[in-house]
Design a protein around this motif. Structure first.
Motif, PDB file in Angstrom:
ATOM      1  N   THR A 440       0.843  -1.211   0.000  1.00  0.00           N
ATOM      2  CA  THR A 440       0.000   0.000   0.000  1.00  0.00           C
ATOM      3  C   THR A 440       0.871   1.251   0.000  1.00  0.00           C
ATOM      4  O   THR A 440       0.643   2.207  -0.760  1.00  0.00           O
ATOM      5  CB  THR A 440      -0.908  -0.006   1.256  1.00  0.00           C
ATOM      6  N   VAL A 441       1.890   1.263   0.864  1.00  0.00           N
ATOM      7  CA  VAL A 441       2.773   2.435   0.950  1.00  0.00           C
ATOM      8  C   VAL A 441       3.482   2.653  -0.387  1.00  0.00           C
ATOM      9  O   VAL A 441       3.529   3.773  -0.916  1.00  0.00           O
ATOM     10  CB  VAL A 441       3.786   2.254   2.103  1.00  0.00           C
ATOM     11  N   LEU A 442       4.005   1.571  -0.951  1.00  0.00           N
ATOM     12  CA  LEU A 442       4.724   1.728  -2.225  1.00  0.00           C
ATOM     13  C   LEU A 442       3.783   2.200  -3.333  1.00  0.00           C
ATOM     14  O   LEU A 442       4.136   3.083  -4.126  1.00  0.00           O
ATOM     15  CB  LEU A 442       5.392   0.408  -2.611  1.00  0.00           C
ATOM     16  N   LYS A 443       2.580   1.639  -3.379  1.00  0.00           N
ATOM     17  CA  LYS A 443       1.632   2.051  -4.427  1.00  0.00           C
ATOM     18  C   LYS A 443       1.286   3.526  -4.294  1.00  0.00           C
ATOM     19  O   LYS A 443       1.195   4.249  -5.287  1.00  0.00           O
ATOM     20  CB  LYS A 443       0.351   1.208  -4.333  1.00  0.00           C
ATOM     21  N   ARG A 444       1.093   3.993  -3.040  1.00  0.00           N
ATOM     22  CA  ARG A 444       0.750   5.408  -2.849  1.00  0.00           C
ATOM     23  C   ARG A 444       1.922   6.304  -3.258  1.00  0.00           C
ATOM     24  O   ARG A 444       1.730   7.363  -3.861  1.00  0.00           O
ATOM     25  CB  ARG A 444       0.358   5.653  -1.384  1.00  0.00           C
ATOM     26  N   LEU A 445       3.138   5.878  -2.953  1.00  0.00           N
ATOM     27  CA  LEU A 445       4.303   6.695  -3.336  1.00  0.00           C
ATOM     28  C   LEU A 445       4.479   6.711  -4.862  1.00  0.00           C
ATOM     29  O   LEU A 445       4.816   7.741  -5.449  1.00  0.00           O
ATOM     30  CB  LEU A 445       5.570   6.166  -2.648  1.00  0.00           C
TER      31      LEU A 445
END
Ligand code: SF4
Length: 637
Positions: A440-445
């Motif tokens: 999730t964090v990587l996708k948002r970044l």
């Protein structure tokens, strides 16, 4: 009597072996107990404790559950010896009062991860439309008693033999038998395993002889099975007919099938079972290995260690250079114009080797750059032909994920640059801070504008070393997992190694092969960069960071990392002249124009070079300089 010792810097020491005191291990340790070789120390402990001792180097080999083998990465198994089953085993059971597809809860002994993972794989298969039952951890002594109604239990080892003798269960599923029905392959529960520098012909011979001793005495061991709470006749069938002790090719195929399925199901990291192939670093023909690797042949862990230890530097350089030209053939050396912006020096990690960070609350020297300060640096970079920003900083608890998302969106909307940003440590810190999954964090970044991941913070990807130099840093598998998920999302990244920070040469080899394994899986690493630890202003003593050690490490990395296309010369730490030499020892890239650098320079050693300087040094070394982007695409200006 055998005297089996291993040498250390402080002299010879005993070979320490860890094994569980179960009925099924007795044939394997029979000779060790009977002959008590004087150079061997046998430690009896649970399989999980043996795995821990092996990881912490409190023993040299352990009779290791196959799942633990996957978790510890680069271990070598002793050939010809295992605990396995060709069809059914009798001692790894799912017991219940209702059919498996009706189970709501399954109680497990969590210390046996191999069998627990096997049970989960099989239950997923059998209950395709119903999903998995709920799992609950119980001590082994409570498992049989808790079976009732829709609660079943996975019972393993001696307690399984005892439980089926003491109680009739309506359903008894033999997990090895189910595995065989599903795959047509045998199952391996445990193997003798150790690091590549420990497993040698003498050790393998000792353990094979010990098993031979046990196989000749299976009836004696069965007759004595009362001490394991098992009837002698049941033990005799178990030892003679159900267990299988030879790690032959079909057993290895079964183990690899299990590791592949467990990895695909997300239950274990990717791994394969590697058997000792007859060579240790000391036994290897180094000249032949160097020559073979120079032609593109793949090196084993033992061979990489041997190259670090003994290869002639000139031979090594020539082979690495040959390999470099085979991979990047046209006499070009690339470089990138980018700026390293360290957006904050506030950090909660306090790595012992870091002279850059300041503690949270340090109002005197702690900083977070404003958008204006960053904007000015980026404008200067773009004016100088820069195409990328390398954005890295400390782990600052005041900066939430939304701060990075807003910043990335602003930077991408305002400047024509790519964002090479946030090392795995920073990404993982954001996951913890926000209680969000990694993906999730990587996708948002990525949605906010992240283009690629820098490979910083890898240091040495061996947890013993990482704990020593930076207790609070992520584990090696966490670092690799960030890269794995990032690559899966389409990000590309660099990979790094900071050596001479207290690692052994086998650990240095292990680091390289972990990168190579992940590259086999994802293909997401564009390049590798290594440099020696810079000890100035830090709390850690440095190792050999000489030009000789650097060139040896670089050339060995070029040969070991046969699937990573580019290697960078680390002139910012080694100086321009060593950087030029590096171009003949495997490197094909001259890194980046340095506008500023704060982390390594805080430790005292940093060289600067502008575009003209880079091109001059590359030409003087005999190559044509060409600018590139992060993905190593060539730029025309
Ligand atoms: S190396 Fe990075 S994570 Fe470690 S203390 Fe320095 S800034 Fe923090």
């Amino acid at each position: 009597m055998t005297v089996l010792v291993k040498s250390t810097q402080s002299g010879p020491s005993k070979l320490r072996l860890a094994a569980a005191p179960f009925l099924n291990t007795r044939p394997l340790i029979s000779g060790l107990v009977a002959d008590a070789p004087s150079g061997v120390e046998l430690q009896l402990c649970s399989p999980a404790e043996g795995a821990r001792r092996l990881a912490e180097r409190e023993c040299d080999l352990a009779l290791l559950p196959v799942a633990a083998l996957a978790r510890q990465g680069d271990l070598v198994a002793v050939p010809d010896v295992c605990i396995g089953a060709r069809t059914k085993v009798g001692s790894v059971l799912l017991v219940s009062e209702v059919p498996a597809h009706e189970l709501a809860t399954v109680a497990l002994d969590q210390s046996s991860r191999t069998s627990v993972t096997l049970a989960r794989l099989l239950l997923r298969e059998r209950r395709a439309t119903r999903g998995e039952p709920r799992y609950e951890a119980r001590p082994p002594s409570e498992l049989a008693a808790c079976v009732d109604g829709t609660r079943g239990a996975v019972i393993i080892g001696d307690p399984a033999l005892q439980a089926t003798a003491a109680r009739q269960f309506a359903y008894v599923y033999d997990l090895a038998e189910l595995w065989h029905a599903m795959t047509g392959k045998p199952f391996v529960f445990a193997v003798w395993a150790g690091r590549a520098d420990v497993v040698n012909a003498e050790v393998c011979g000792l353990l094979a002889r010990s098993l031979g001793h046990g196989l000749e005495r299976l009836d004696e061991i069965a007759a004595d099975a009362g001490r394991h709470g098992v009837e002698p006749e049941r033990a005799r069938r178990y030892l003679h007919d159900e267990l299988w002790f030879r790690l032959d090719d079909s057993m290895v195929a079964g183990a690899d099938e299990y590791l592949a399925r467990a990895s695909a199901a997300g239950l274990l990291p990717p791994a394969t079972l590697r058997r000792y192939d007859g060579t240790t670093p000391a036994e290897i023909d180094v000249k032949a290995a160097v020559a073979r690797a120079g032609d593109g042949g793949r090196l084993s862990a033992a061979e990489v260690t041997a190259l670090f230890e003994r290869a002639d530097l000139i031979d090594l350089g020539a082979a690495a250079n040959r390999r470099r030209h085979a991979l990047n053939p046209d006499g070009v050396v690339s470089y990138i114009v980018e700026r390293n912006i360290n957006y904050t020096n506030i950090c909660v990690t306090a790595c012992r080797f870091c002279a850059f960070f300041r503690n949270p609350g340090d109002t005197e020297e702690g900083y977070v750059l404003s958008r204006e300060e960053m904007g000015q640096k980026i404008r200067e970079t773009v004016d100088a032909g820069g195409v990328q920003i390398l954005l890295q900083g400390g782990l600052n608890p005041e900066l939430p994920l939304s701060w990075y998302e807003d910043l990335f969106r602003h930077l991408k909307a305002t400047y024509p640059i790519k964002l090479h940003a946030l090392s795995p440590e920073e990404i993982l810190y954001l996951c913890r801070l926000e209680s969000l999954p990694l993906e999730t964090v990587l996708k948002r970044l990525v949605a906010a504008g992240l283009d690629s991941l820098p490979g910083g913070g890898a240091e040495i990807l061996v947890d013993r070393v990482r704990t020593r130099i930076a207790k609070l840093k992520c584990t090696s598998s966490e670092w690799l997992e960030v890269m794995r998920v990032g690559h899966r999302l389409g990000l590309r990244s660099s990979s790094t190694m900071m050596f001479a920070c207290g690692e052994t040469l086998p650990e240095r080899a292990e680091h390289l092969l972990k990168l190579r394994d992940l590259q086999d899986e994802t293909g997401g690493f564009t390049a590798f960069i290594c440099w020696p630890f810079q000890p100035g202003n830090t709390r850690l003593p440095g190792g050999d960071g000489s030009a000789h050690a650097y060139l040896r490490t670089l050339a060995t990395a070029r040969l070991a990392l046969d699937n990573i296309p580019h290697l960078q010369a680390s002139w910012p730490t080694m100086g321009a002249a060593v950087g030029q030499a590096a171009l003949h020892f495997g490197a094909d890239d001259f890194g980046q124009v340095m506008f500023e650098e704060n982390v390594v320079s805080a430790a005292g050693t940093i060289y600067q070079m502008d575009v003209a300087g880079i091109e001059r040094h590359v030409r003087a070394a005999g190559f044509t300089p060409v600018r590139r982007d992060m993905r190593y695409g060539r730029l025309t200006s």
